[in-house]
Scaffold this active site. Sequence first.
Site, mmCIF file in Angstrom:
data_model
loop_
_atom_site.group_PDB
_atom_site.id
_atom_site.type_symbol
_atom_site.label_atom_id
_atom_site.label_comp_id
_atom_site.label_asym_id
_atom_site.label_seq_id
_atom_site.Cartn_x
_atom_site.Cartn_y
_atom_site.Cartn_z
ATOM 1 N N ASP A 142 66.931 8.440 69.275
ATOM 2 C CA ASP A 142 65.465 8.363 69.164
ATOM 3 C C ASP A 142 64.835 8.841 70.471
ATOM 4 O O ASP A 142 64.818 8.118 71.459
ATOM 5 C CB ASP A 142 65.073 6.901 68.882
ATOM 6 C CG ASP A 142 63.572 6.719 68.675
ATOM 7 O OD1 ASP A 142 62.806 7.689 68.868
ATOM 8 O OD2 ASP A 142 63.166 5.603 68.309
ATOM 9 N N SER A 196 58.841 1.031 64.901
ATOM 10 C CA SER A 196 57.804 1.950 65.357
ATOM 11 C C SER A 196 56.486 1.183 65.502
ATOM 12 O O SER A 196 56.480 0.134 66.151
ATOM 13 C CB SER A 196 57.697 3.123 64.371
ATOM 14 O OG SER A 196 57.064 4.216 64.954
ATOM 15 N N HIS A 251 64.303 8.927 65.619
ATOM 16 C CA HIS A 251 63.413 7.773 65.439
ATOM 17 C C HIS A 251 63.453 7.228 64.014
ATOM 18 O O HIS A 251 63.329 6.028 63.791
ATOM 19 C CB HIS A 251 61.987 8.191 65.818
ATOM 20 C CG HIS A 251 60.985 7.087 65.717
ATOM 21 N ND1 HIS A 251 61.106 5.915 66.445
ATOM 22 C CD2 HIS A 251 59.858 6.951 64.982
ATOM 23 C CE1 HIS A 251 60.092 5.116 66.155
ATOM 24 N NE2 HIS A 251 59.323 5.716 65.275
#
Lengths: 418, 418
Positions: free
Chosen positions: B361, B169, B394
């Site tokens: 995700d 991320s 995610h």
Amino acid sequence: MMEVIEEKKFDKINSPNSVGLVETKYYTFAYPPKKLVLDSGVEFGPITVSYETYGELNYKKDNGILVFHALSGDAHAAGYNKIDDPKPGWWDNMIGPQKPFDTNKYFVICANVLGGCKGTTGPSSINPETKKYYGLDFPEITINDMVKVQKELIDYLKIEKLFCVAGGSMGGMLALQWIKSYPEKAEAAIIIATTPEHSAQQIAFNSIGRYAIISDPNWNNGNYYCSGNKPTTGLSVARMIGHITYLSEEAMHKKFGREYINSLKKNFSNTNKLIIKPSEIEKPIENGLNQEKKANFKKEFEVENYLHYQSESFIKRFDPNSYLYITKAIDNFNISKGYNNLATALKNVKAKCLVISFSSDWLYPKEQSLKIVKALKINNIDTTYVNLLTPYGHDSFLIDDEKFKSVVKGFLQSIRRN
Amino acid sequence: MMEVIEEKKFDKINSPNSVGLVETKYYTFAYPPKKLVLDSGVEFGPITVSYETYGELNYKKDNGILVFHALSGDAHAAGYNKIDDPKPGWWDNMIGPQKPFDTNKYFVICANVLGGCKGTTGPSSINPETKKYYGLDFPEITINDMVKVQKELIDYLKIEKLFCVAGGSMGGMLALQWIKSYPEKAEAAIIIATTPEHSAQQIAFNSIGRYAIISDPNWNNGNYYCSGNKPTTGLSVARMIGHITYLSEEAMHKKFGREYINSLKKNFSNTNKLIIKPSEIEKPIENGLNQEKKANFKKEFEVENYLHYQSESFIKRFDPNSYLYITKAIDNFNISKGYNNLATALKNVKAKCLVISFSSDWLYPKEQSLKIVKALKINNIDTTYVNLLTPYGHDSFLIDDEKFKSVVKGFLQSIRRN
């Protein structure tokens, strides 16, 4: 010059494809002692329904089409209420002479839902018993309650059986509920971009919107009508979250990309991609200090500006309590409630159905429409399903799209021929 | 009984696969007059970096792995700071003896980012010049600024070249920035669930979070540290929005479905689907009135309860101003800024790369990872790409998943062998 503008206004209204100037009408029922029994068991009334009609009801009264609006919609689906309205009703591209809901053939009706804030009784209405705004004294409502109210309106209009019911998003839930609750009361149904029940993610998005509203200090447990301070921040947040979910990632990126809003933009207007360092971004001068070195958490990207603009216009026209009641009704909606499964729930449906989903709709993905289709097919109900390839996301059903319009038009013509 | 609990605590810490008890360390640099020059041009310092290390730096100092945390993470990546910590560090399943970042082989470092609130200088730190909290006097920062700060730490640790940089991320953005900014300073990079730049939709989600924070009356233009009233409502909303985007629709629905929270749940605990009418839901008794007839806009669905619970724990540990600064840095991040395209921007990269995306995700979809892969491949950089089939969304990179762990472990082993 003024005359030219005036002429243009009339052009728009006198266009051969527009229903032109329309008036919102009101019907009040459920006067005491015979109030409407809501799903919660609460007896409620009187109820006023605001509605509009387009076209003429024929002699046989068999050409009525009831269209249901989505969460933030209202009874004003087509045409103009005033000659200087900047925009027509929310489904104007679908309703009018020669349009899919052809007002030369059909009598189209649209009513604001129970719990709404655009003329139909809702939490921002005055309770005639107490002479005060309902606020949170307004009873809990369901999608089925909204449908029951519209059934009263259809009875009042003396329509025994509608030719069609139609709606997208929440409107699709109402259409589905109508054909389940009143199997004899619609020849056909168009169920668009919707679901038989919300998933956890759909509930979660609505839930955060509600949280934002009830956490706004101005909400004051729903009593803000006399204070002059609406919980507009909370409603803005709710609307902005909604807006992200209504657009596809692709549509949003094509529309806004990563562009910043500032005066530099004009100088770079020929380039698609702006190369601007954060430090180059024009900062406001506050308190005489140069703010260049300070962070700016106000609007900056085009997409932020758009969301803020959209929510600013929304908070002027929508009631936060209505947002709470309606989203809760949507989240609680489960057409299979009390049945073993969806097919059993829909076993008495008689309407011929057109189910439409949109390829880019990630809020109500096609799998949810397919559940409805499967359940209808199990019951041998004449069902057409189309997944339209559109780039716009959930909002596709509100966009003037030729494929969408021709699918709806073709379906209605096929039913008429049978 | 107490003794058993105590033993269990020690079991956890003495587990052969745990790094055990760890201490957060601090390094302060950029003392005046030689401050750090930020991307905005602002000279800033002193800067304290909080960091943790696991394993031992070898004699050649070539076994260092720098892992970068995501938006809400911190320096505490593995092990326990106290024996009664209920949970270990955020990447404990990845860091430890025999784990992918094997502390028997590697010296793993994790630092809190600049602008954070867990020990590294950020808006909630005291400005030594004014003796006041920085608040909005904290300068605007970028992902590159965060990387520059961690480069200072690596220099201080006398590591000439890292064996690997890794992160998911926002952490993936830092890893990408590191190998671009310091091509000679990492042998390898693991870039997980990230993007070379945020799309309009990603910006929009962050933007609403920021809007919720700055609209919270307690925010007070960033000056809330002395008031005793943090803008917790705004931060809650921001966190809840984040949480929806971190989970896949599937994971969320499997976890919560449409279940309601109330005492009835226990009676129905054997059924997957609860059939409860809204009117049957247990309502709180307020002011002595039976609230059954009133709408309840508080927590009701399991998923709402979860989001509220998650955000309540988050607001205790996170600073709202840090949330603003860090999300803004993420939104402004564009590794191609100043270059014609991504491939040109990455042309000097030397690190061998492993790029990982996750099938479920939807916040950082695989297309964004593939852009990075393509740009690296154009530059003939040794690049491995894996799209892992996971159901978690995610957050997959934070979940103890064998496939994910074996991919990372295998990649590191292959680099070591070369």
